[in-house]
Design an enzyme around this catalytic site. Structure first.
Site, PDB file in Angstrom:
ATOM      1  N   LYS A 198      51.406  29.309  53.951  1.00 39.79           N
ATOM      2  CA  LYS A 198      51.565  28.643  55.247  1.00 39.79           C
ATOM      3  C   LYS A 198      52.183  27.255  55.123  1.00 39.79           C
ATOM      4  CE  LYS A 198      48.397  31.372  57.963  1.00 39.79           C
ATOM      5  NZ  LYS A 198      47.122  31.482  58.678  1.00 39.79           N
ATOM      6  N   ARG A 240      42.821  36.263  53.144  1.00 41.09           N
ATOM      7  CA  ARG A 240      43.952  37.079  53.603  1.00 41.09           C
ATOM      8  C   ARG A 240      45.198  36.545  52.914  1.00 41.09           C
ATOM      9  NH1 ARG A 240      47.891  36.734  57.470  1.00 41.09           N
ATOM     10  NH2 ARG A 240      48.424  38.671  58.568  1.00 41.09           N
TER      11      ARG A 240
HETATM   12  N1  HH2 Z   1      47.416  34.360  59.858  1.00 42.17           N
HETATM   13  C1  HH2 Z   1      48.478  35.044  60.288  1.00 42.17           C
HETATM   14  C2  HH2 Z   1      48.334  36.283  60.924  1.00 42.17           C
HETATM   15  N2  HH2 Z   1      47.113  36.828  61.101  1.00 42.17           N
HETATM   16  N3  HH2 Z   1      44.783  36.717  60.819  1.00 42.17           N
HETATM   17  C3  HH2 Z   1      43.700  36.063  60.394  1.00 42.17           C
HETATM   18  N4  HH2 Z   1      42.487  36.597  60.558  1.00 42.17           N
HETATM   19  N5  HH2 Z   1      43.798  34.841  59.783  1.00 42.17           N
HETATM   20  C4  HH2 Z   1      44.999  34.228  59.574  1.00 42.17           C
HETATM   21  O1  HH2 Z   1      45.018  33.096  59.033  1.00 42.17           O
HETATM   22  C5  HH2 Z   1      46.175  34.894  60.030  1.00 42.17           C
HETATM   23  C6  HH2 Z   1      46.023  36.165  60.659  1.00 42.17           C
HETATM   24  C7  HH2 Z   1      49.849  34.478  60.087  1.00 42.17           C
HETATM   25  O2  HH2 Z   1      50.398  34.908  58.880  1.00 42.17           O
HETATM   26  P1  HH2 Z   1      51.428  36.129  58.696  1.00 42.17           P
HETATM   27  O3  HH2 Z   1      50.832  37.410  59.182  1.00 42.17           O
HETATM   28  O4  HH2 Z   1      51.870  36.148  57.300  1.00 42.17           O
HETATM   29  O5  HH2 Z   1      52.688  35.741  59.558  1.00 42.17           O
HETATM   30  P2  HH2 Z   1      53.237  36.184  60.984  1.00 42.17           P
HETATM   31  O6  HH2 Z   1      52.214  35.818  61.996  1.00 42.17           O
HETATM   32  O7  HH2 Z   1      54.520  35.414  61.119  1.00 42.17           O
HETATM   33  O8  HH2 Z   1      53.462  37.683  60.970  1.00 42.17           O
END
Ligand code: HH2
Length: 262
Positions: A198, A240
């Site tokens: 992040k 995660r």
């Molecule tokens: N962060 C993201 C998405 N889902 N769910 C939980 N429970 N906690 C988190 O910190 C979290 C999450 C964002 O990361 P990512 O899925 O890699 O990116 P994007 O939202 O751009 O798909």
């Protein structure tokens, strides 16, 4: 929990697994390297992201969930904010609803699956525009305990709470939450934390390098591992991450040292 985004625009792995076969193969690989849950997402929630229509999100995630859960040993969570998507994902085999809006407890209760209540201030489009809290740790804890208690009362057995690193939080807010994970752990609900790749890690890496430019998302492994190990060390139940193999190794390594000291 291994991240498997089947989106064109996720901030780190966007566009890599748009073809369902490659997504399923990557999910299996994450499980083989130690992920207990494969977190399938069809809508990016990165800062500034626009919402995706329900039909499109379903088209993205359902074939991947079905492909993964054809192996009964694999456990799949659905990363969504939409009740329709959560319901269809559970019918396709998902066993956990990972909900960044913390509103889908009724679906989890009705379908008899687990629930992740995550804290987000506002919505992804605007959440990083000057977020303000009275006391970020207390405000986030109180919100999560309220949502998690509602879920338990509705009959959900497996309920995680997640401070939502980067979701309506500046660097100081994120650091305060990570520094005070014990406050969340003390609630008694299992804690989930996601820092993987992040922006806060980019900012801290740039600071360590003495430059103004944060490294690209694929070059933030040190920060992802350091914060994952920190989180484990402070009692979180699950992290995660995109980098499952490296995270499992780092956590095992530190566990080995701790065992030798005991
Ligand atoms: N962060 C993201 C998405 N889902 N769910 C939980 N429970 N906690 C988190 O910190 C979290 C999450 C964002 O990361 P990512 O899925 O890699 O990116 P994007 O939202 O751009 O798909």
């Amino acid at each position: 929990m291994g991240v498997l985004n089947v989106t064109p625009d996720s901030f780190s792995d966007g566009g890599r697994y748009r073809d369902p076969d490659s997504a399923v193969a990557h999910g299996r690989w994450l499980a083989a390297r130690g992920a207990d849950w494969i977190d399938v997402g069809g809508e990016s929630t990165r800062p500034g992201a626009e919402p995706v229509p329900v039909a499109e999100e379903l088209d993205r995630v359902l074939p991947v969930i079905a492909g993964l859960t054809s192996d009964p040993r694999l456990r799949v969570s659905i990363d969504t904010r939409k009740a329709e998507v959560a319901e269809a994902a559970v019918r396709a085999g998902a066993g956990l609803i990972n909900d960044v809006s913390a509103t889908l407890a009724p679906v989890a209760a009705e379908r008899g699956v687990g629930f992740v209540a995550m804290h987000m201030l506002g919505d992804p489009r605007t959440m990083q525009r000057d977020p303000v809290y009275d006391d970020v740790v207390r405000d986030v804890r109180d919100f999560l305990v309220a949502r998690a208690t509602t879920a338990r009362t509705a009959g959900v057995e497996e309920v995680y709470i997640d401070p939502g690193i980067g979701f309506g939080k500046n660097l100081d807010h994120n650091l305060a939450l990570l520094a005070n994970l014990d406050v969340l752990v003390a609630t008694g609900f299992p804690v989930l934390v996601g820092t993987s790749r992040k922006a806060m890690l980019g900012a801290l890496a740039a600071r360590a390098d003495g430059t103004a430019d944060p490294p690209p998302t694929h070059d933030r492994l040190e920060g992802s591992l350091a914060t994952a190990v920190w989180a484990y060390w402070h009692g979180v139940a699950m992290v995660r991450t995109h980098d499952v193999a490296e995270t499992v190794r780092a956590a095992e390594l530190v566990r080995g040292i701790a065992k030798a000291a005991a």
